[in-house]
Design a protein around this motif. Structure first.
Motif, PDB file in Angstrom:
ATOM      1  N   ALA A  42       2.358 -34.050   1.337  1.00  0.00           N
ATOM      2  CA  ALA A  42       3.641 -34.238   0.667  1.00  0.00           C
ATOM      3  C   ALA A  42       4.440 -32.943   0.758  1.00  0.00           C
ATOM      4  O   ALA A  42       3.877 -31.858   0.868  1.00  0.00           O
ATOM      5  CB  ALA A  42       3.396 -34.593  -0.799  1.00  0.00           C
ATOM      6  N   ASP A  43       5.746 -33.079   0.760  1.00  0.00           N
ATOM      7  CA  ASP A  43       6.571 -31.882   0.722  1.00  0.00           C
ATOM      8  C   ASP A  43       6.283 -31.159  -0.583  1.00  0.00           C
ATOM      9  O   ASP A  43       6.349 -31.760  -1.659  1.00  0.00           O
ATOM     10  CB  ASP A  43       8.062 -32.235   0.773  1.00  0.00           C
ATOM     11  N   PRO A  44       5.978 -29.872  -0.517  1.00  0.00           N
ATOM     12  CA  PRO A  44       5.707 -29.142  -1.756  1.00  0.00           C
ATOM     13  C   PRO A  44       6.995 -28.888  -2.523  1.00  0.00           C
ATOM     14  O   PRO A  44       8.100 -28.951  -1.948  1.00  0.00           O
ATOM     15  CB  PRO A  44       5.105 -27.828  -1.251  1.00  0.00           C
ATOM     16  N   GLY A  46      10.108 -27.023  -4.046  1.00  0.00           N
ATOM     17  CA  GLY A  46      10.850 -25.927  -3.449  1.00  0.00           C
ATOM     18  C   GLY A  46      12.265 -25.824  -3.972  1.00  0.00           C
ATOM     19  O   GLY A  46      12.768 -26.725  -4.644  1.00  0.00           O
ATOM     20  N   THR A  48      16.214 -25.933  -3.928  1.00  0.00           N
ATOM     21  CA  THR A  48      17.245 -26.727  -3.262  1.00  0.00           C
ATOM     22  C   THR A  48      18.584 -25.997  -3.276  1.00  0.00           C
ATOM     23  O   THR A  48      19.485 -26.336  -2.532  1.00  0.00           O
ATOM     24  CB  THR A  48      17.406 -28.098  -3.941  1.00  0.00           C
ATOM     25  N   ASN A  67       9.982 -32.654  -5.099  1.00  0.00           N
ATOM     26  CA  ASN A  67       9.767 -33.404  -3.870  1.00  0.00           C
ATOM     27  C   ASN A  67       8.744 -34.500  -4.129  1.00  0.00           C
ATOM     28  O   ASN A  67       8.935 -35.286  -5.031  1.00  0.00           O
ATOM     29  CB  ASN A  67       9.409 -32.492  -2.702  1.00  0.00           C
ATOM     30  N   ASP A  68       7.665 -34.548  -3.396  1.00  0.00           N
ATOM     31  CA  ASP A  68       6.680 -35.619  -3.573  1.00  0.00           C
ATOM     32  C   ASP A  68       5.498 -35.192  -4.435  1.00  0.00           C
ATOM     33  O   ASP A  68       4.411 -35.744  -4.314  1.00  0.00           O
ATOM     34  CB  ASP A  68       6.177 -36.075  -2.195  1.00  0.00           C
ATOM     35  N   THR A  69       5.708 -34.213  -5.299  1.00  0.00           N
ATOM     36  CA  THR A  69       4.625 -33.689  -6.122  1.00  0.00           C
ATOM     37  C   THR A  69       4.933 -33.978  -7.594  1.00  0.00           C
ATOM     38  O   THR A  69       6.050 -33.799  -8.036  1.00  0.00           O
ATOM     39  CB  THR A  69       4.502 -32.157  -5.913  1.00  0.00           C
ATOM     40  N   ARG A 127       5.379 -20.784  -4.958  1.00  0.00           N
ATOM     41  CA  ARG A 127       6.037 -20.655  -3.650  1.00  0.00           C
ATOM     42  C   ARG A 127       7.023 -19.514  -3.755  1.00  0.00           C
ATOM     43  O   ARG A 127       7.700 -19.369  -4.771  1.00  0.00           O
ATOM     44  CB  ARG A 127       6.784 -21.934  -3.274  1.00  0.00           C
TER      45      ARG A 127
END
Length: 135
Positions: A42-44, A46, A48, A67-69, A127
């Motif tokens: 999944a996209d971590p 982050g 935008t 995202n997908d988390t 991140r």
């Protein structure tokens, strides 16, 4: 002689497939196969915003997405070095996904942003991002 299967796992688990076939009126035969599901990350989480590599001034709105988390809690550092928090140490932001940072440098120096996130009681993950301050 083909079938498009949907909804398959994407976590590296075993996928068992059984192919049934029959030849000229004989009884059904079967053949089994085992495949490994593709692991699709999944996209971590982050940032935008801001867009680009240079900040617009001493006051910047940082925004981020899960995202997908599934994220339960956020924390943000903004500093002059990797992992530092000399400009901003947000403290726990809960589910808030933006922060207005003020007092940032405007001398063209590097501004390091560390986005921390935690999922369902797990340990913190992070991140890092780097921007140039406004000249």
């Amino acid at each position: 002689t083909s079938l498009l299967a949907t909804g398959l796992p994407t976590d590296g688990s075993a996928v068992h497939v059984t192919l049934f076939y029959r030849q000229s009126g004989q009884s059904w035969q079967k053949r089994g196969f085992v495949f490994t599901a593709a692991e699709i990350a999944a996209d971590p989480p982050g940032l935008t915003s801001p867009a680009g590599s240079t900040l617009a001034g001493s006051q910047v709105l940082f925004e981020w997405s899960a995202n997908d988390t599934a994220v339960d809690e956020w924390w943000l550092y903004v500093g002059s070095e990797v992992g530092s928090k000399d400009y901003v140490n947000s403290g726990s932001l809960g589910g808030v996904t933006s922060l207005l940072a003020t007092g940032l440098p405007t001398d063209g120096s590097a501004v390091h942003v560390t986005l921390f996130y935690r999922q369902s009681g797990q340990s913190w993950q992070k991140r890092g991002f780097v921007f140039d301050s406004a000249p």
